[in-house]
Design an enzyme around this catalytic site. Sequence first.
Site, PDB file in Angstrom:
ATOM      1  N   ALA A 157       0.830  -1.202   0.000  1.00  0.00           N
ATOM      2  CA  ALA A 157       0.000   0.000   0.000  1.00  0.00           C
ATOM      3  C   ALA A 157       0.865   1.253   0.000  1.00  0.00           C
ATOM      4  O   ALA A 157       0.649   2.178  -0.788  1.00  0.00           O
ATOM      5  CB  ALA A 157      -0.930  -0.007   1.205  1.00  0.00           C
ATOM      6  N   TYR A 158       1.850   1.281   0.893  1.00  0.00           N
ATOM      7  CA  TYR A 158       2.749   2.441   0.952  1.00  0.00           C
ATOM      8  C   TYR A 158       3.500   2.593  -0.369  1.00  0.00           C
ATOM      9  O   TYR A 158       3.573   3.701  -0.933  1.00  0.00           O
ATOM     10  CB  TYR A 158       3.730   2.274   2.112  1.00  0.00           C
ATOM     11  CG  TYR A 158       4.713   3.420   2.238  1.00  0.00           C
ATOM     12  CD1 TYR A 158       4.311   4.629   2.802  1.00  0.00           C
ATOM     13  CD2 TYR A 158       6.027   3.298   1.806  1.00  0.00           C
ATOM     14  CE1 TYR A 158       5.199   5.694   2.921  1.00  0.00           C
ATOM     15  CE2 TYR A 158       6.918   4.351   1.917  1.00  0.00           C
ATOM     16  CZ  TYR A 158       6.503   5.547   2.479  1.00  0.00           C
ATOM     17  OH  TYR A 158       7.388   6.592   2.589  1.00  0.00           O
ATOM     18  N   SER A 159       4.048   1.504  -0.881  1.00  0.00           N
ATOM     19  CA  SER A 159       4.821   1.564  -2.125  1.00  0.00           C
ATOM     20  C   SER A 159       3.960   2.056  -3.278  1.00  0.00           C
ATOM     21  O   SER A 159       4.370   2.923  -4.063  1.00  0.00           O
ATOM     22  CB  SER A 159       5.399   0.180  -2.449  1.00  0.00           C
ATOM     23  OG  SER A 159       6.255  -0.272  -1.420  1.00  0.00           O
ATOM     24  N   SER A 161       1.158   3.780  -3.130  1.00  0.00           N
ATOM     25  CA  SER A 161       0.716   5.169  -2.929  1.00  0.00           C
ATOM     26  C   SER A 161       1.809   6.153  -3.308  1.00  0.00           C
ATOM     27  O   SER A 161       1.535   7.227  -3.861  1.00  0.00           O
ATOM     28  CB  SER A 161       0.285   5.388  -1.474  1.00  0.00           C
ATOM     29  OG  SER A 161       1.396   5.405  -0.590  1.00  0.00           O
TER      30      SER A 161
END
Length: 251
Positions: A157-159, A161
């Site tokens: 998710a972080y990557s 985003s």
Amino acid sequence: MPTRYDFEGQVAVVTGGAQGIGRAVVERLLTDGARVAIWDLDVELAAETAAELGGDSDILPVKVDIGDYASVEAARDATVAKFGQVDILVNNAGIAGANAKLWDYPVDEWNRIFRINTAGTFHCCKALAPLMVARNYGRIANVASIAGKEGNPNASAYSASKAAVIALTKSLGKELADYDIAVNCLTPAAARTAIFSQMSEEHIAFMLSKIPRGRFVAVEEVAATIAFMVSRECSFTTGAVFDVSGGRATY
């Protein structure tokens, strides 16, 4: 001695400016003559930072939830009411979220990360770019991540985003290329800030193992790069990605 840039007469907005990288950017811009609005969800901490770094005439702490466009519009209006203009936007606020395999990743957590990291960046650019267009001048620096280039395992998710922030930067840079407005992003390696509290020790160790420099980036090093990115000297480059990954980036 750090390189100095002339920000006299300019107004900057720094999201997530109360601590970490954001605070280092606020301090750097103030030192070089800018007036700064600290946009942060934790307005009490933003007020403390403002009190420590300067006076009421140069710093404005503003409570904002960048994931809510109405909140961003209200922050914009408060900033313009105080300073009369916005010349610089540093989209720094972001969250790391949980570490988990993609198939185990909670849907609500995925959406929360995109709400802040991606939609939040979009909201701030949408609200402030028209002010820059009207004056034919502006600088926007979006803080992405090396994870947005490489994709960290257990952090999909972080990557994703942050990859979206890179693409947003390139699109907006092209859209504003007819104006004296530069839109660039940077992809730092991890810095030891409060965001580490959202990560597992295993994930932190993984990130460190990937950095050829053998250490995490210092917030002052990121701030130095951003200071150039939002200076008048950065007058041609737009839609670009500045690597601050300690040698980790492969492209």
